[in-house]
Design an enzyme around this catalytic site. Structure first.
Site, mmCIF file in Angstrom:
data_model
loop_
_atom_site.group_PDB
_atom_site.id
_atom_site.type_symbol
_atom_site.label_atom_id
_atom_site.label_comp_id
_atom_site.label_asym_id
_atom_site.label_seq_id
_atom_site.Cartn_x
_atom_site.Cartn_y
_atom_site.Cartn_z
ATOM 1 N N HIS A 104 -13.022 56.309 -26.306
ATOM 2 C CA HIS A 104 -12.027 55.607 -27.223
ATOM 3 C C HIS A 104 -10.886 55.118 -26.368
ATOM 4 O O HIS A 104 -10.759 55.285 -25.393
ATOM 5 C CB HIS A 104 -11.259 56.773 -27.993
ATOM 6 C CG HIS A 104 -12.178 57.454 -29.085
ATOM 7 N ND1 HIS A 104 -12.544 58.931 -29.110
ATOM 8 C CD2 HIS A 104 -12.704 57.048 -30.129
ATOM 9 C CE1 HIS A 104 -13.340 59.049 -30.031
ATOM 10 N NE2 HIS A 104 -13.258 57.857 -30.798
ATOM 11 N N LYS A 134 -15.790 49.374 -32.451
ATOM 12 C CA LYS A 134 -15.234 49.390 -33.716
ATOM 13 C C LYS A 134 -13.504 49.363 -33.445
ATOM 14 O O LYS A 134 -13.210 49.938 -32.433
ATOM 15 C CB LYS A 134 -15.609 50.015 -34.837
ATOM 16 C CG LYS A 134 -15.251 51.647 -34.461
ATOM 17 C CD LYS A 134 -15.876 52.661 -35.298
ATOM 18 C CE LYS A 134 -15.390 54.132 -35.283
ATOM 19 N NZ LYS A 134 -16.109 55.032 -35.812
#
Length: 239
Positions: A104, A134
């Site tokens: 992340h 994403k």
């Protein structure tokens, strides 16, 4: 007179699928543990890797408007019912399986568009070891949501060898890629966001964090943190 009983057969096919997947994932992790020292030494024999930065990349505003479009070899998909904008390389560089390893990147909410501008040249690079990633569409999440205050970028890592294993070269490229992402954000003085409680990171990572989603959950705990810090993939990224 004996009573004839119907021949009942329980269909275990669906159960067998689930059971067969779990040992495969576990054995992949065990193999990585067993090969840790070999991979560790091989990684250190590679020189620094320099990534060719993609040019003419879309802006954050652009990808928030796209529905589905191909760009620099990545299919960008933005569905109205999803809070994420997805990017997937049409011809993946890594042909192996996804075994749960992902990163992340957490950015201060108001700087997500600028952070994307800074990182997009690497994310769309033909040299990038990340085939799928994403980013949060900030227009679709509440201010205090988990992917609003942090974890706006997710990078999915796929193996490139048989039995869901990683080559030393791929591990080296991923290490170098994470270093480039971190240094670019730091050099641009981007404010970090709140990194997820589910993840772990070393002290020198200000934006990036790690989690294996097959062996952890989003809530996080001290036990989970310790387990993630012992993951062989994570150790090969930071040691």
């Amino acid at each position: 007179m004996p009573i004839k009983k119907p021949c009942l057969k329980l269909n275990l096919d669906s159960l067998n699928v689930v059971r067969s997947e779990i040992p495969q994932m576990l054995s992949a992790n065990e193999r990585l543990k067993n090969n840790f020292n070999i991979l560790y030494n091989q990684i250190r024999q590679y020189p620094a890797y320099y990534f060719k930065v993609a040019s003419n990349v879309p802006t954050y505003s652009d990808i928030c408007q796209f529905f589905s479009v191909m760009y620099q070899g990545f299919q960008i998909v933005n569905h109205s019912g999803d809070v994420f904008i997805h990017a997937c390389r049409e011809n993946p560089q890594s042909k192996g399986d996804f075994v749960g390893d992902k990163f992340h990147i957490s950015i201060a909410r108001e700087q997500v568009p600028l952070a994307f501008q800074i990182l997009s040249g690497l994310l769309f690079s033909e040299d990038s070891p990340i085939d799928k990633w994403k980013i949060t569409d900030m227009n679709r999440v509440s201010q205090q949501s988990r992917v609003g205050i942090g974890a706006q970028f997710t990078l999915y890592v796929k193996s490139d060898q048989e039995c869901s294993q990683y080559s030393a070269l791929l591990l080296h490229k991923i290490r170098q890629f994470i270093m480039c992402l971190e240094s670019n954000l730091l050099r641009s003085k981007i404010a970090p966001g709140e990194y997820p409680a589910s993840d772990v990171r070393p002290e020198d990572w200000k934006y990036v964090s790690y989690r294996n989603e097959l062996r952890s959950d989003r809530d996080g705990s001290e036990r989970q943190e310790q387990m993630l810090r012992e993951e062989p993939f994570y150790r090969l990224m930071i040691e």
